[in-house]
Write a protein that holds these residues in place. Sequence first.
Motif, PDB file in Angstrom:
ATOM      1  N   ILE A 122      38.086  81.363  47.305  1.00 14.60           N
ATOM      2  CA  ILE A 122      37.556  82.660  47.723  1.00 14.60           C
ATOM      3  C   ILE A 122      37.733  83.687  46.615  1.00 14.60           C
ATOM      4  O   ILE A 122      38.846  83.885  46.110  1.00 14.60           O
ATOM      5  N   LEU A 123      36.633  84.323  46.242  1.00 15.45           N
ATOM      6  CA  LEU A 123      36.657  85.492  45.371  1.00 15.45           C
ATOM      7  C   LEU A 123      36.499  86.736  46.238  1.00 15.45           C
ATOM      8  O   LEU A 123      35.504  86.898  46.926  1.00 15.45           O
ATOM      9  N   LEU A 124      37.520  87.583  46.228  1.00 18.32           N
ATOM     10  CA  LEU A 124      37.486  88.835  46.972  1.00 18.32           C
ATOM     11  C   LEU A 124      37.468  89.997  45.988  1.00 18.32           C
ATOM     12  O   LEU A 124      38.382  90.113  45.156  1.00 18.32           O
ATOM     13  N   THR A 125      36.451  90.824  46.050  1.00 16.87           N
ATOM     14  CA  THR A 125      36.368  92.017  45.208  1.00 16.87           C
ATOM     15  C   THR A 125      36.437  93.250  46.097  1.00 16.87           C
ATOM     16  O   THR A 125      35.615  93.417  47.004  1.00 16.87           O
ATOM     17  N   ALA A 126      37.434  94.088  45.833  1.00 15.76           N
ATOM     18  CA  ALA A 126      37.617  95.303  46.625  1.00 15.76           C
ATOM     19  C   ALA A 126      38.304  96.351  45.770  1.00 15.76           C
ATOM     20  O   ALA A 126      39.197  96.036  44.984  1.00 15.76           O
ATOM     21  N   GLU A 127      37.876  97.592  45.915  1.00 12.94           N
ATOM     22  CA  GLU A 127      38.462  98.726  45.209  1.00 12.94           C
ATOM     23  C   GLU A 127      38.601  98.480  43.701  1.00 12.94           C
ATOM     24  O   GLU A 127      39.597  98.824  43.076  1.00 12.94           O
ATOM     25  N   GLY A 128      37.578  97.832  43.149  1.00 12.91           N
ATOM     26  CA  GLY A 128      37.524  97.620  41.712  1.00 12.91           C
ATOM     27  C   GLY A 128      38.333  96.451  41.198  1.00 12.91           C
ATOM     28  O   GLY A 128      38.409  96.236  39.977  1.00 12.91           O
ATOM     29  N   ASN A 129      38.934  95.660  42.082  1.00 11.07           N
ATOM     30  CA  ASN A 129      39.728  94.503  41.678  1.00 11.07           C
ATOM     31  C   ASN A 129      39.143  93.222  42.254  1.00 11.07           C
ATOM     32  O   ASN A 129      38.593  93.224  43.361  1.00 11.07           O
ATOM     33  N   THR A 130      39.280  92.132  41.496  1.00 13.61           N
ATOM     34  CA  THR A 130      38.841  90.825  41.977  1.00 13.61           C
ATOM     35  C   THR A 130      40.023  89.881  42.057  1.00 13.61           C
ATOM     36  O   THR A 130      40.734  89.662  41.073  1.00 13.61           O
ATOM     37  N   ILE A 131      40.226  89.330  43.244  1.00 15.50           N
ATOM     38  CA  ILE A 131      41.296  88.368  43.503  1.00 15.50           C
ATOM     39  C   ILE A 131      40.653  87.020  43.780  1.00 15.50           C
ATOM     40  O   ILE A 131      39.708  86.921  44.573  1.00 15.50           O
ATOM     41  N   TYR A 132      41.153  85.993  43.130  1.00 16.17           N
ATOM     42  CA  TYR A 132      40.623  84.639  43.315  1.00 16.17           C
ATOM     43  C   TYR A 132      41.695  83.767  43.946  1.00 16.17           C
ATOM     44  O   TYR A 132      42.708  83.465  43.321  1.00 16.17           O
ATOM     45  N   HIS A 133      41.493  83.412  45.199  1.00 15.46           N
ATOM     46  CA  HIS A 133      42.339  82.422  45.868  1.00 15.46           C
ATOM     47  C   HIS A 133      41.649  81.081  45.639  1.00 15.46           C
ATOM     48  O   HIS A 133      40.614  80.807  46.240  1.00 15.46           O
ATOM     49  N   VAL A 134      42.209  80.287  44.758  1.00 10.19           N
ATOM     50  CA  VAL A 134      41.538  79.056  44.328  1.00 10.19           C
ATOM     51  C   VAL A 134      41.447  78.050  45.465  1.00 10.19           C
ATOM     52  O   VAL A 134      40.577  77.175  45.475  1.00 10.19           O
ATOM     53  N   GLY A 135      42.318  78.184  46.472  1.00  9.45           N
ATOM     54  CA  GLY A 135      42.323  77.233  47.573  1.00  9.45           C
ATOM     55  C   GLY A 135      43.000  75.938  47.174  1.00  9.45           C
ATOM     56  O   GLY A 135      43.551  75.806  46.082  1.00  9.45           O
ATOM     57  N   ASP A 136      42.974  74.974  48.065  1.00  9.47           N
ATOM     58  CA  ASP A 136      43.518  73.652  47.760  1.00  9.47           C
ATOM     59  C   ASP A 136      42.468  72.872  46.986  1.00  9.47           C
ATOM     60  O   ASP A 136      41.372  72.629  47.495  1.00  9.47           O
ATOM     61  N   THR A 137      42.801  72.474  45.773  1.00 13.41           N
ATOM     62  CA  THR A 137      41.808  71.761  44.973  1.00 13.41           C
ATOM     63  C   THR A 137      42.482  70.984  43.852  1.00 13.41           C
ATOM     64  O   THR A 137      43.604  71.291  43.439  1.00 13.41           O
ATOM     65  N   GLY A 138      41.774  69.974  43.383  1.00  9.35           N
ATOM     66  CA  GLY A 138      42.110  69.352  42.124  1.00  9.35           C
ATOM     67  C   GLY A 138      41.411  70.103  41.002  1.00  9.35           C
ATOM     68  O   GLY A 138      40.623  71.027  41.245  1.00  9.35           O
ATOM     69  N   LEU A 139      41.709  69.716  39.786  1.00  6.51           N
ATOM     70  CA  LEU A 139      41.084  70.345  38.624  1.00  6.51           C
ATOM     71  C   LEU A 139      39.613  69.928  38.540  1.00  6.51           C
ATOM     72  O   LEU A 139      39.272  68.761  38.711  1.00  6.51           O
ATOM     73  N   PHE A 140      38.731  70.910  38.278  1.00  4.46           N
ATOM     74  CA  PHE A 140      37.323  70.591  38.063  1.00  4.46           C
ATOM     75  C   PHE A 140      36.768  71.573  37.038  1.00  4.46           C
ATOM     76  O   PHE A 140      37.198  72.726  36.959  1.00  4.46           O
ATOM     77  N   SER A 141      35.797  71.116  36.261  1.00  2.00           N
ATOM     78  CA  SER A 141      35.382  71.863  35.079  1.00  2.00           C
ATOM     79  C   SER A 141      34.661  73.164  35.396  1.00  2.00           C
ATOM     80  O   SER A 141      34.618  74.067  34.559  1.00  2.00           O
ATOM     81  N   ASP A 142      34.079  73.295  36.592  1.00  6.83           N
ATOM     82  CA  ASP A 142      33.379  74.539  36.918  1.00  6.83           C
ATOM     83  C   ASP A 142      34.326  75.719  37.092  1.00  6.83           C
ATOM     84  O   ASP A 142      33.874  76.866  37.193  1.00  6.83           O
ATOM     85  N   LEU A 143      35.633  75.468  37.098  1.00  4.38           N
ATOM     86  CA  LEU A 143      36.571  76.595  37.078  1.00  4.38           C
ATOM     87  C   LEU A 143      36.372  77.435  35.818  1.00  4.38           C
ATOM     88  O   LEU A 143      36.563  78.652  35.837  1.00  4.38           O
ATOM     89  N   ARG A 144      35.979  76.780  34.739  1.00  4.18           N
ATOM     90  CA  ARG A 144      35.683  77.519  33.508  1.00  4.18           C
ATOM     91  C   ARG A 144      34.494  78.453  33.723  1.00  4.18           C
ATOM     92  O   ARG A 144      34.506  79.615  33.297  1.00  4.18           O
ATOM     93  N   LEU A 145      33.469  77.958  34.417  1.00  5.04           N
ATOM     94  CA  LEU A 145      32.284  78.769  34.689  1.00  5.04           C
ATOM     95  C   LEU A 145      32.638  79.947  35.606  1.00  5.04           C
ATOM     96  O   LEU A 145      32.172  81.066  35.393  1.00  5.04           O
ATOM     97  N   ILE A 146      33.462  79.698  36.607  1.00  5.94           N
ATOM     98  CA  ILE A 146      33.881  80.771  37.505  1.00  5.94           C
ATOM     99  C   ILE A 146      34.622  81.846  36.720  1.00  5.94           C
ATOM    100  O   ILE A 146      34.422  83.043  36.934  1.00  5.94           O
ATOM    101  N   GLY A 147      35.455  81.439  35.777  1.00  6.52           N
ATOM    102  CA  GLY A 147      36.159  82.391  34.932  1.00  6.52           C
ATOM    103  C   GLY A 147      35.230  83.182  34.038  1.00  6.52           C
ATOM    104  O   GLY A 147      35.436  84.383  33.814  1.00  6.52           O
ATOM    105  N   GLU A 148      34.204  82.519  33.521  1.00  5.72           N
ATOM    106  CA  GLU A 148      33.254  83.197  32.636  1.00  5.72           C
ATOM    107  C   GLU A 148      32.385  84.199  33.390  1.00  5.72           C
ATOM    108  O   GLU A 148      31.984  85.227  32.845  1.00  5.72           O
ATOM    109  N   MET A 149      32.098  83.913  34.645  1.00  4.03           N
ATOM    110  CA  MET A 149      31.180  84.744  35.427  1.00  4.03           C
ATOM    111  C   MET A 149      31.866  85.913  36.129  1.00  4.03           C
ATOM    112  O   MET A 149      31.186  86.806  36.638  1.00  4.03           O
ATOM    113  N   ASN A 150      33.190  85.903  36.179  1.00  8.10           N
ATOM    114  CA  ASN A 150      33.913  86.915  36.939  1.00  8.10           C
ATOM    115  C   ASN A 150      35.088  87.460  36.141  1.00  8.10           C
ATOM    116  O   ASN A 150      35.783  86.702  35.458  1.00  8.10           O
TER     117      ASN A 150
END
Length: 226
Positions: free
Chosen positions: A128-156
């Motif tokens: 979950i990406l939560l954006t509120a009051e100018g801040n973005t919090i990313y609760h990655v959830g339960d997951t293994g490593l996957f390469s699209d985490l890099r894309l999520i970082g680049e986009m946010n």
Amino acid sequence: MKVSYHGHSVVKIETSNHTILMDPFISGNEACDLDADTVKADVILLTHGHNDHVGDTVDIAKRNEALVVAPNELANYLESKGLNTHPMHIGGKHDFDFGRVKFTQAFHGSAYTEDDGTIIYTGMPAGILLTAEGNTIYHVGDTGLFSDLRLIGEMNEIDVAFVPIGDNFTMGPEDALVAADWIEAKIVVPVHFNTFPLIEQDAEDFAKKVQTGQGRVMQIGEEMKL
């Protein structure tokens, strides 16, 4: 905005007008300092349907008349329990009065086990990406490593990322360090560890090894201001 950690994957966010709980596993969680019978919440955000993440959602939501935002199948299940829900799915975002929520993919499972042992399929797990009051919090959830985490970082531009390190059921510390590099959050907080023996980890060691952003271990009940 105030953000606090309450054991396992339980995160509380307090904005000017709302209190938001993520994955409120309180009862039966010895690592949690909250009281399920008194905790306040206007909104509950859920990453997936496992019992150690749904936790006390039903009781808390009913007592507070809280909105529950969750992946579609999980939201539908909780609606059947009488809750006010907003179903979403991976890749989708929605603007609420408390902020913007976007669900990201996560590689895990998602099913809720009833008291009688019945297993209910609750759809895809998510982050979950939560954006509120100018801040973005990313609760990655339960997951293994996957390469699209890099894309999520680049986009946010992520201010705080809550990253699981427990291993066995999620990423372990080594993979979580790679995830932290890819996510590029300003602050990286380890979660989903030490709740029970199988996921015991040295969170301080993990935090020291974070290269991109600041690794920070939050003690139970500790609060940070953004």
